[in-house]
Motif scaffolding. Sequence first.
Motif, PDB file in Angstrom:
ATOM      1  N   LYS A 366       0.832  -1.206   0.000  1.00  0.00           N
ATOM      2  CA  LYS A 366       0.000   0.000   0.000  1.00  0.00           C
ATOM      3  C   LYS A 366       0.872   1.263   0.000  1.00  0.00           C
ATOM      4  O   LYS A 366       0.529   2.260  -0.614  1.00  0.00           O
ATOM      5  CB  LYS A 366      -0.925   0.012   1.224  1.00  0.00           C
ATOM      6  N   SER A 367       1.970   1.210   0.678  1.00  0.00           N
ATOM      7  CA  SER A 367       2.781   2.420   0.816  1.00  0.00           C
ATOM      8  C   SER A 367       3.771   2.610  -0.343  1.00  0.00           C
ATOM      9  O   SER A 367       3.909   3.699  -0.883  1.00  0.00           O
ATOM     10  CB  SER A 367       3.535   2.373   2.143  1.00  0.00           C
ATOM     11  N   ILE A 368       4.477   1.513  -0.693  1.00  0.00           N
ATOM     12  CA  ILE A 368       5.531   1.673  -1.701  1.00  0.00           C
ATOM     13  C   ILE A 368       5.389   0.678  -2.858  1.00  0.00           C
ATOM     14  O   ILE A 368       6.251   0.584  -3.719  1.00  0.00           O
ATOM     15  CB  ILE A 368       6.940   1.546  -1.061  1.00  0.00           C
ATOM     16  N   ASN A 369       4.269  -0.041  -2.845  1.00  0.00           N
ATOM     17  CA  ASN A 369       3.927  -1.015  -3.890  1.00  0.00           C
ATOM     18  C   ASN A 369       4.985  -2.095  -4.079  1.00  0.00           C
ATOM     19  O   ASN A 369       5.235  -2.539  -5.199  1.00  0.00           O
ATOM     20  CB  ASN A 369       3.639  -0.315  -5.226  1.00  0.00           C
ATOM     21  N   SER A 370       5.605  -2.511  -2.987  1.00  0.00           N
ATOM     22  CA  SER A 370       6.515  -3.646  -3.039  1.00  0.00           C
ATOM     23  C   SER A 370       6.623  -4.203  -1.630  1.00  0.00           C
ATOM     24  O   SER A 370       6.817  -3.442  -0.675  1.00  0.00           O
ATOM     25  CB  SER A 370       7.909  -3.219  -3.514  1.00  0.00           C
ATOM     26  N   LYS A 774       6.055   7.553  -6.211  1.00  0.00           N
ATOM     27  CA  LYS A 774       6.226   8.133  -4.873  1.00  0.00           C
ATOM     28  C   LYS A 774       5.593   7.229  -3.812  1.00  0.00           C
ATOM     29  O   LYS A 774       4.655   6.480  -4.097  1.00  0.00           O
ATOM     30  CB  LYS A 774       5.572   9.511  -4.823  1.00  0.00           C
ATOM     31  N   ALA A 775       6.099   7.362  -2.604  1.00  0.00           N
ATOM     32  CA  ALA A 775       5.568   6.563  -1.492  1.00  0.00           C
ATOM     33  C   ALA A 775       4.388   7.280  -0.857  1.00  0.00           C
ATOM     34  O   ALA A 775       4.224   8.498  -1.001  1.00  0.00           O
ATOM     35  CB  ALA A 775       6.662   6.363  -0.458  1.00  0.00           C
ATOM     36  N   LYS A 776       3.569   6.481  -0.139  1.00  0.00           N
ATOM     37  CA  LYS A 776       2.425   7.073   0.567  1.00  0.00           C
ATOM     38  C   LYS A 776       2.633   6.929   2.073  1.00  0.00           C
ATOM     39  O   LYS A 776       3.078   5.881   2.532  1.00  0.00           O
ATOM     40  CB  LYS A 776       1.133   6.344   0.197  1.00  0.00           C
TER      41      LYS A 776
END
Length: 917
Positions: A366-370, A774-776
């Motif tokens: 969810k945050s950095i897609n990895s 970008k990160a969330k």
Amino acid sequence: MQKLITLKIDQQIIQAEEGSNLLKVARENGFNIPGLCFHNKLTPTAACRLCSVKIKNTKGITMACGIKVSDGLEVIAFDDELHENRKQTLIHLLSEHNPAFDDTYYDEFRELIHAFKIDTNKTGNVSKEIIFQETVIDSSSPALVYDSSKCIKCFRCIKACTEIQGKDILSFAERGISSYIVAGTGVWGESECDGCGECIQLCPTGAIVEIPHRSEIKLSKITKKVQTTCPYCGVGCQLLLYIQDGKIMRADGFENSSPNYGRLCVKGRFGYDFVHSKERLTKPLIKKEGIFVESSWEEALTLIASKFNFIKKNFGIDANAGYSSAKCTNEDNYIFQKFIRLAFESNNMDYCTRLCHASTVTGMIKSINSGAASNSIEDFEETSCLFVIGNNIIDTHPITATYVKRGVAKGMKVIVCDPKWTPLVKYAKIWLQPKAGTDVALMNGMIQVIISENLIDSDFINARIENGMVAYEELKAVTEKYTPEYTEKITGVDKEKIITAARMYATAETAMIATGMGMSQQITGTANVFSLLNMCLITGQIGKALCGINPPRGQNNVQGATDVGVSPFYFPGYIPITNTENRKKLANIWKVKEEKISSKPGLTTIEIVHAVHQGDIKGLYIMGENPLVTDPNLNHTRAAFQKLDFLVVQDIFMTETSLEADVVLPASSFAEKEGTIVNSDRRVLRVRKAVEMPGEAREDWKILVEIAERMGVSIGKYADAEAIFKEIAMVTPIMAGINYTKLEKGGIQWPCPDENHPGTPTLFLDKFSTPSGKAKIFPVEYEEQSEKVSAAYPLMMNSGRILNQYHSTTMSRKNNVLNEYGNQSYILMHPSDVQKYNISNGEKVRVINKRGELMTTLRESTEVLQGEVFMPWHFGESLVNNLTRDEMDEFSKIAPFKLSAVRIEKIEQCIPSEIKI
Ligand code: SF4
């Protein structure tokens, strides 16, 4: 890279890096200068005096291992005088040495004696009687024997223990001819030695040898040595298996290759006897009238196919499900997901990842897609600060821990955050000991310090986080009430320690996080990971070299199984099952109609159990998992399994789970197959066949292909594992550039998108994997745990792993050495609680809660906080998961294994027949 200089050895011009060790440079260039105390992995000792050389413009003879090369250096490596000098040194060493040789170990000293044509009978100024009088033999260790009559005092074992493994357990006792190696204060078996065997591997004379197979092994009869990957934890250490008469006789760490460079832990070195265990399954078994009866493969496979087809036809395509295995290869797992998707026609599949790091992966995606580790294992030695949270890394990932210990020796600062003492605390600058389940509050508290002291990286926030400072302000608003005082009240951690830890992490030049199941296995698992990532993101301690977040994986192929598509939500390569473009591509490669591949999310592990109870799942296929030990709330799970219409287990041993099955199929172990796994740092590594399968056992993927065929579905025709990997590379973009030929040179870290790509040691250097790059930030509030202690259940139980056992012990408990280091269940309790509940250390106790109970042995220990207890969860006779909950973290569906309210009773207080285990 260091500057290149030029030197001469015996008139030959050589280029080398300035400052390199002369002996190493000479040997790399074909000058085989003798030397027994020197090893490439150790600092030089100059103890054996064998690597004598002459240096131009320097008087006399000097030791090559003590010289750093410089420009213009001229060296004489071989002449008559040096030969005689080395020969006399060997004779001197031999005079204090017992030359007996039994062909059970590699003897570098003996080889030199032969090369110099020294007669071992005639040589020696010390009587052999004196040597034997002075001999010390220590056979108290479960793993090894030390014989001082064969020891040449070269220091290699001492340095191996200190410099490579970071344990510092070995030293010398006595002096001169009487000197010998001691472990700890004198007795090996009573020392802290945990049997990693690094000293055995580096001993050049056979003074330290392993115990297993001592009477059987003959090096002259070793027919092959096979490089493969350790079958235990997610480090993925490279092994060299020695094969004699079709059996594995020894395992060495494979030198010169990541991730372990020759190092092993006790499981990797001594945990392979299970392969040849008499308990291996060798024939298919069908349960008839409650009893297992041996059957032919044809009968078993036909029965399985007809039963699953029957269930599909009568109850629908969602009525079957499968559990795959993190112990099987990528190739096995890829075929497994294809089997479930094409033969069962659903996405109802899961495996142990749901129960270990699902929340970590969910939070990170969810945050950095990895959801994978940002860094390489080598970074654990080089970063300036390491924050280890909920991760007993010395026991669970021992070789990763060797890098950490070496880093500490070079000045790395380690912060340990764990409610229970772990061995890493000895190496840490700070130990934060929060009450179990208060992680979000602690992380928010550290974030509050970082923000209030302006230790954030605003450039990073602006450049690399979605909505930059706006997102940051939202986090600030949520965390500002978590002052050190407020956080101390919730977590029990001293506010000064919170402040120091926050400053240490935020101001470090580089900082990495190693998170573990202490964080992930909670009902708030995903929130825990969000709070950790928030701290990482606002300090910019990610997205650059030696920075990032790493969840070391428990089993050797937890990472790979999801990478290749064993997931209710993702196709291979983490592509969502709703991605129509990818479904088309898969349909094309799999040669099926697109609509045959379901886009409906499947059920996860715990959901499958609930669905069985509800009558929605009727058939279950389990490949190499043992959920009746590893699943939470086992009484509920066991009841579900008894409700199934049809259960198949494919495994190498009879397990708690296979006992419940209708059909049991004999599968292959790691040593009997070709394939690959992906370790914790995304490294695709080869598994190679070393021995034959027992009886009629078959390779895992081949069994699945056969069943699918009998179900009337082709899931592909593959000549071998390599052919499967070629297809994996076609459908898994992160592995598109990897193939078996490239893997011959060593592991490759994904993403590796094309054939010319070398792999990716560090993730997110330029951007994150999200569509925006970008990160969330996800601000989270601390919430109290749903499980609370009460008058009836006043203690909070935590559970975890120990070094010498592994998972549900189906493999580890079949090895004597591992068992001798510890084979019994226990519960740790704080001394004040021991007193409070009037129990004695070592007493048998009953641990009870509303979900179940078990019997174990009490151990008094200050490793746990007052009010908390800890149990290793491996042991089938004391099933910890009788007591855990099958509630789920709402985002990741992980179960809260770490927090179970219990009470403890002395055994005489209960009637044994009442105990339900
Ligand atoms: Fe095997 Fe893990 Fe030990 Fe390495 S650290 S030898 S992979 S169990």
